[in-house]
Design a protein around this motif. Structure first.
Motif, PDB file in Angstrom:
ATOM      1  N   ALA B  80      -1.131   2.226  -2.144  1.00 44.55           N
ATOM      2  CA  ALA B  80       0.220   2.386  -2.704  1.00 44.55           C
ATOM      3  C   ALA B  80       0.279   2.033  -4.179  1.00 44.55           C
ATOM      4  N   ALA B  81       1.329   2.498  -4.841  1.00 45.59           N
ATOM      5  CA  ALA B  81       1.628   2.042  -6.207  1.00 45.59           C
ATOM      6  C   ALA B  81       2.102   0.583  -6.127  1.00 45.59           C
ATOM      7  N   HIS B  82       2.070  -0.080  -7.264  1.00 50.82           N
ATOM      8  CA  HIS B  82       2.392  -1.515  -7.347  1.00 50.82           C
ATOM      9  C   HIS B  82       3.749  -1.828  -6.697  1.00 50.82           C
ATOM     10  N   ARG B  84       5.011  -0.825  -3.836  1.00 52.88           N
ATOM     11  CA  ARG B  84       5.684   0.202  -3.023  1.00 52.88           C
ATOM     12  C   ARG B  84       5.143   0.333  -1.606  1.00 52.88           C
TER      13      ARG B  84
END
Ligand SMILES: Cc1ncc(C[n+]2csc(CCOP(=O)(O)OP(=O)(O)O)c2C)c(N)n1
Lengths: 361, 257
Positions: B80-82, B84
């Protein structure tokens, strides 16, 4: 086929999603596109087809839900309008980097910032040039009618699964909000787990089965050499799209001395402007890009021996005109006419701009 | 008996007391000496093996030192993105309700940039497990202040010690999420001794059992160390953690419904 209705563009996006076997919609309200989620909530597709609809806490969460759902090999989508798409830029570049299919819908409104809720085309750069960080492209489709709002939902999913790349429907508040006759698509069932395994088995994170390689949905590679190889692969994919997927429409071009290039709502305005101009004896045609990426560069070039001038008509301060100029390479004059901030140009204004720029009036 | 035959007799199936779980891959871990991430990975992997859910489990890895968690557990993963991860996990569990979905997040990831995503996933009561590794610092980016950094704690961005008047107060995330009706099970564990790891494994087992029974969200905070970020030896780190972290972040179950 044959299910003919009078519907709003936004409602049609929702209906088309249910009918094409979409598995999940994740969104956050913003005008002028809230009817998409509202329609889905009224339709209760969870009961009818099993499609999941979630109102996320933000656009950031919504697009990351899309990322999670796309990782599972599911047909997932989101929709928003300009400020919301800016928030989604993070997730969009992750989708592109992880090579995942997804449908994104942008019903553009005037900006920058919070701007207005009235229609605009000022997100062209954001849609076709990347928008988020890194070297990536979206497949961008620009409908000019409510019918195309219907047709492009399925087409977007088809293209995004074909290329494992997110696709965007770039529309605006005019087409989202207007009602037109539409012939809805037939219902297609959602893919079964077996079908997903067949179509997306090499990458979908559905749980590691014994004897097959586990799957990781990621855009991370700390090794620059590998990152460059991966970027080469992405660029090759974008070149393949340019080779195979350009879509456009030509109207009254056969005898045209001048050419409008316009997409979406602006293209409809240009159609009326053509009638007005031709009544005055000015032979003008329209080239309407349907795919904004890949762009119909070659198709514009093919008109160069014939036309004396090109007018790019957009509801922006001049964004697509740059791609027209790149195609034309200075061979004929290219001008821009635009209204923006939520103002819709009139056909008369467009004809006037044509005359002023090319006919010395 | 010769020494070799004696050894052969000892290395036999019936004498076996411990083996590395096959859910843990053989890749060499990139974590610093003394880091807690590796021990926690092992605990999760062993429970996945014990519960025989390897084929049904999907992990969501974070941004932070454990961004590469997918290199170590032999399951399907999403990166995941930071912050999320809870959003990805939400869609994954909604679209595949029969799977075991977990996020694995640091304190910078979960409590700072991802504060909204975790609160709302908890509030919705998503049927997932959240592992929240609280080492009180941003490890990966070189030891900056996190929301969970203690008052007075020196970090790269609080070089004179965290001043709560200007930087806010250390956030008690487990206490916060335990107030939300959507969470089912909230516990704070650690991993610095064999006993602590045994307790942690029990909590992990309970959390995945909650998923199996469709009971909703289980939240496991693990108070851990970051020797590099704290600029201490692994032994000092454990002592410092017990002395300073445990009083502010007391171990134990906060909610079990
Ligand atoms: C959007 C974004 N902002 C910032 C970063 C940089 N970054 C990487 S890891 C990290 C902090 C992670 O700290 P924590 O979650 O506590 O995990 P740890 O490394 O301590 O295990 C940051 C800020 C990033 N990758 N993405």
């Amino acid at each position: 086929m044959g299910d003919i209705r009078l519907m709003k563009g936004n409602e049609v996006i929702a209906e088309a999603a249910i009918r094409c076997g979409c598995d999940g919609y994740f969104g956050y309200p913003i005008t002028p596109q809230s009817e998409i989620m509202e329609t889905l909530m009224i339709r209760r597709p969870e009961q009818e087809t099993g499609m999941v609809v979630v109102q996320a806490e933000s656009e950031v969460a919504a697009i990351n839900m899309v990322y999670g759902g796309a990782s599972c090999g599911k047909k997932v989508m989101t929709s928003s309008s300009s400020p919301g798409i800016s928030l989604k830029a993070e997730g969009i570049t992750y989708l592109a980097g992880a090579e995942l299919p997804a449908l994104l819908v942008n019903i553009v409104r005037g900006g920058p910032g919070l701007g207005t809720i009235q229609p605009a085309q000022s997100d062209y750069f954001q849609a076709v040039k990347g928008g988020g960080h890194g070297d990536y492209k979206l497949i961008v489709l620009a409908p000019a009618s409510v019918q195309e709002m219907n047709d492009f939902v399925d087409l977007s999913f088809e293209l995004s699964f074909k290329y494992l790349n997110p696709a965007m429907i770039l529309s605006d508040g005019v087409i989202g909000q207007m009602m037109e006759k539409v012939e809805l698509s037939d219902f297609k069932p959602r893919w079964t787990a077996e079908e997903i395994e067949k179509i997306s088995g090499s990458w979908a994170t559905t749980g590691k089965k014994k004897g097959i390689k586990r799957r990781i949905s990621t855009s991370l590679d700390l090794d620059s050499a590998k990152q460059e190889v991966f970027n080469h692969k992405l660029q090759a994919k974008y070149r393949a799209m340019e080779e195979n997927e350009v879509r456009f429409e030509k109207i009254d071009c056969d005898d045209a001395d001048y050419l409008f290039v316009a997409y979406g709502s602006s293209a409809r305005i240009c159609q009326k402007a053509i009638e007005i101009a031709r009544a005055k004896g000015i032979k003008v045609g329209l080239l309407r890009p349907i795919t904004l990426f890949p762009y119909p560069t070659k198709q514009i070039q093919e008109m160069l021996g014939q036309v004396k001038g090109i007018l790019s008509v957009e509801m922006s301060a001049g964004q697509m005109v740059e791609d027209v100029r790149l195609a034309v390479e200075g061979k004929v004059p290219v001008e821009h006419f635009g209204r923006y901030g939520g103002i819709i140009p009139t056909p008369d204004e467009v004809v006037e701009a044509l005359e002023q720029n090319f006919l010395g009036e | 008996m010769t020494a070799t035959t004696e050894l052969k007799n000892i290395i036999s199936e019936e004498n076996k007391v411990y083996g590395k779980t096959s859910v843990l891959l053989d890749n060499e871990m990139h974590y610093c000496p003394g880091c807690t991430h590796g021990v926690i990975h092992k605990a999760i992997a062993e429970v996945i093996e014990d519960m025989d859910i390897q084929e049904e489990t999907i992990g969501v890895s974070p941004v932070g030192c454990s961004v590469l968690a997918y290199n170590y557990l032999d399951i399907d993963w999403q990166q995941a993105a930071h912050g999320r991860a809870p959003a990805l996990a939400t869609a994954t569990t909604r679209l595949m309700p029969e799977k075991y979905v977990f996020t694995y997040q640091g304190d910078g990831d979960l409590a700072s940039i991802g504060c909204a995503e975790i609160m709302h996933a908890c509030n919705r009561g998503e049927n997932i497990v959240v592992f929240f590794v609280n080492n009180g610092i941003y490890g990966m980016t070189g030891g900056q202040m996190a929301p969970t950094t203690l008052e007075g704690q020196v970090t790269a961005t609080s070089p004179y010690g965290r001043d709560c008047q200007t930087t806010g107060f250390p956030m008690k995330i487990s206490e916060m999420v335990s107030l939300l009706p959507g969470t089912r099970y909230v516990t704070r564990e650690s991993a610095e001794t064999a006993g602590a790891v045994r307790k942690l494994k029990k909590a992990v087992k309970k959390a995945f059992a909650n998923t199996r029974e469709n009971k909703g969200l289980s939240f496991i905070e693990i108070v851990g160390t970051c020797s590099s970020g704290w600029k201490q030896t692994p032994v000092q780190s454990n002592e410092w953690m017990k002395e300073h972290m445990f009083p502010y972040y007391p171990l134990g179950t906060l909610k079990d419904e």
